[in-house]
Design an enzyme around this catalytic site. Structure first.
Site, PDB file in Angstrom:
ATOM      1  N   HIS A 119      -7.474  -4.463   9.996  1.00 15.88           N
ATOM      2  CA  HIS A 119      -7.173  -4.247   8.568  1.00 15.88           C
ATOM      3  C   HIS A 119      -5.867  -4.928   8.165  1.00 15.88           C
ATOM      4  O   HIS A 119      -4.965  -5.127   8.982  1.00 15.88           O
ATOM      5  CB  HIS A 119      -7.163  -2.755   8.202  1.00 15.88           C
ATOM      6  CG  HIS A 119      -5.990  -1.965   8.662  1.00 15.88           C
ATOM      7  ND1 HIS A 119      -6.099  -0.914   9.539  1.00 15.88           N
ATOM      8  CD2 HIS A 119      -4.672  -2.039   8.352  1.00 15.88           C
ATOM      9  CE1 HIS A 119      -4.911  -0.381   9.744  1.00 15.88           C
ATOM     10  NE2 HIS A 119      -4.019  -1.047   9.044  1.00 15.88           N
TER      11      HIS A 119
ATOM     12  N   ASP B 165       0.821  -1.204   0.000  1.00 16.26           N
ATOM     13  CA  ASP B 165       0.000   0.000   0.000  1.00 16.26           C
ATOM     14  C   ASP B 165       0.861   1.262   0.000  1.00 16.26           C
ATOM     15  O   ASP B 165       2.091   1.191   0.112  1.00 16.26           O
ATOM     16  CB  ASP B 165      -0.958  -0.018   1.198  1.00 16.26           C
ATOM     17  CG  ASP B 165      -0.274  -0.437   2.509  1.00 16.26           C
ATOM     18  OD1 ASP B 165       0.968  -0.431   2.564  1.00 16.26           O
ATOM     19  OD2 ASP B 165      -0.975  -0.759   3.474  1.00 16.26           O
TER      20      ASP B 165
HETATM   21  N1  LIG Z   1      -0.791  -0.022   6.155  1.00 16.98           N
HETATM   22  C1  LIG Z   1      -0.146  -0.530   7.306  1.00 16.98           C
HETATM   23  C2  LIG Z   1      -0.397  -2.011   7.398  1.00 16.98           C
HETATM   24  O1  LIG Z   1       0.162  -2.663   6.269  1.00 16.98           O
HETATM   25  C3  LIG Z   1       0.192  -2.505   8.701  1.00 16.98           C
HETATM   26  O2  LIG Z   1       0.123  -3.908   8.741  1.00 16.98           O
HETATM   27  C4  LIG Z   1      -0.584  -1.950   9.868  1.00 16.98           C
HETATM   28  C5  LIG Z   1       0.002  -2.335  11.228  1.00 16.98           C
HETATM   29  O3  LIG Z   1       1.070  -1.518  11.564  1.00 16.98           O
HETATM   30  P1  LIG Z   1       2.191  -1.872  12.608  1.00 16.98           P
HETATM   31  O4  LIG Z   1       2.896  -3.056  12.066  1.00 16.98           O
HETATM   32  O5  LIG Z   1       3.066  -0.675  12.671  1.00 16.98           O
HETATM   33  O6  LIG Z   1       1.480  -2.171  13.877  1.00 16.98           O
HETATM   34  O7  LIG Z   1      -0.673  -0.553   9.790  1.00 16.98           O
HETATM   35  C6  LIG Z   1      -0.501   0.178   8.626  1.00 16.98           C
HETATM   36  O8  LIG Z   1      -1.688   0.874   8.583  1.00 16.98           O
END
Ligand SMILES: N[C@@H]1[C@@H](O)[C@H](O)[C@@H](COP(=O)(O)O)O[C@@H]1O
Length: 262
Positions: free
Chosen positions: A138, A67
């Site tokens: 998500h 993304d």
């Molecule tokens: N777009 C990204 C995701 O791809 C990621 O998996 C998620 C979790 O983030 P983190 O790994 O920093 O907890 O948040 C973001 O929004």
């Protein structure tokens, strides 16, 4: 059912997944990796970088990021273009021309998703997709309600996601409102999925993804539809799984002919 692997800590998760990627690349030099951003996959990238420093050659590996934000310049330090450059392409010594990140610039945004889908198909698909999970369940930026059949497209971020990601920006108001993300349908086409999660804040999302009903309200529950999905978690992220004993038992009795992840 997704295979659930409980590890001691982030470093152990990084080593496990890096080992699997090394085996993948040993069989296919130009393997295609699906690259997640956020904090979660960093131990994997660090473990791979250590192996590269010791001689592992990833120069033929190709990659597709999950993304990108819409509405911030590519050169912004927190754009996923910048993050992928800094955390992945550089330390892993990947060929920058072989790593694609969705194009979040306003010009041509209506067709950016389709172009990205074509590029994935032209590369022969993703061999191994690394995933983190948001506290709202998500994956990528597929917020609750995303269709299981969705392909790469623009999504509006939830308030929760913008607050979660505010730590990367000066304030929550600077977190972009829109993103361009691989869809759940795109993610499900990858040959293998590895979803990682660490810490108690992810326990609810992990339980809902692995054991909850299959629902667009928890986009990560889409992994239940994938025949080769592994979930790598620490004890805290695993703490709300009802069938935890079964997963531990299954993993410790894993047949030798059935390799971990790959
Ligand atoms: N777009 C990204 C995701 O791809 C990621 O998996 C998620 C979790 O983030 P983190 O790994 O920093 O907890 O948040 C973001 O929004």
């Amino acid at each position: 059912m997704a295979e659930v692997i409980v590890v001691r800590n982030r470093e152990a998760a990084g080593a496990l997944v890096a080992e699997a990627i090394e085996r993948l690349v040993a069989g296919k030099r130009d393997a295609v990796l699906g690259l997640a951003t956020g904090d979660t996959p960093l131990p994997v990238y660090r473990a791979l970088a250590e192996r590269v420093a010791l001689g592992l050659d990833l120069s033929a590996v190709r990659g597709f990021a999950l993304d990108e934000y819409v509405g911030i310049p590519v050169a912004h330090p927190e754009s996923y273009h910048s993050v992928i450059d800094r955390e992945v392409i550089g330390p892993l010594r990947l060929n920058p021309a072989a790593v694609h990140v969705p194009d979040g610039r306003a010009l041509g945004i209506e067709t950016a998703g389709e172009r990205f889908e074509h590029a994935i198909v032209a590369a022969g698909g993703v061999d191994l997709q690394i995933l983190g999970v948001g506290t709202d369940g998500h994956i990528g930026f597929n917020e609750p309600g995303s269709s299981f059949a969705s392909l790469t497209r623009v999504k509006t971020l939830t308030k929760q996601t913008r607050e979660d990601n505010a730590r990367f920006f000066a304030s929550v108001d600077e977190v972009p409102i829109h993103s361009i993300t691989q869809g759940l349908g795109t993610i499900l086409r990858a040959k293998r999925l590895v979803l990682l999660a660490f810490g108690a804040a992810k326990a609810h999302a992990i339980a809902a993804a692995v054991e909850g009903p299959l629902t667009a309200s928890v986009p990560a529950s889409a992994i239940q539809l994938h025949p080769r999905a592994s979930v790598v978690v620490d004890e805290e992220a695993a703490s709300m799984l009802l069938e935890l004993d079964y997963y531990l038992d299954a993993f410790s009795n894993k047949p030798t002919w059935d390799p971990v992840i790959i």
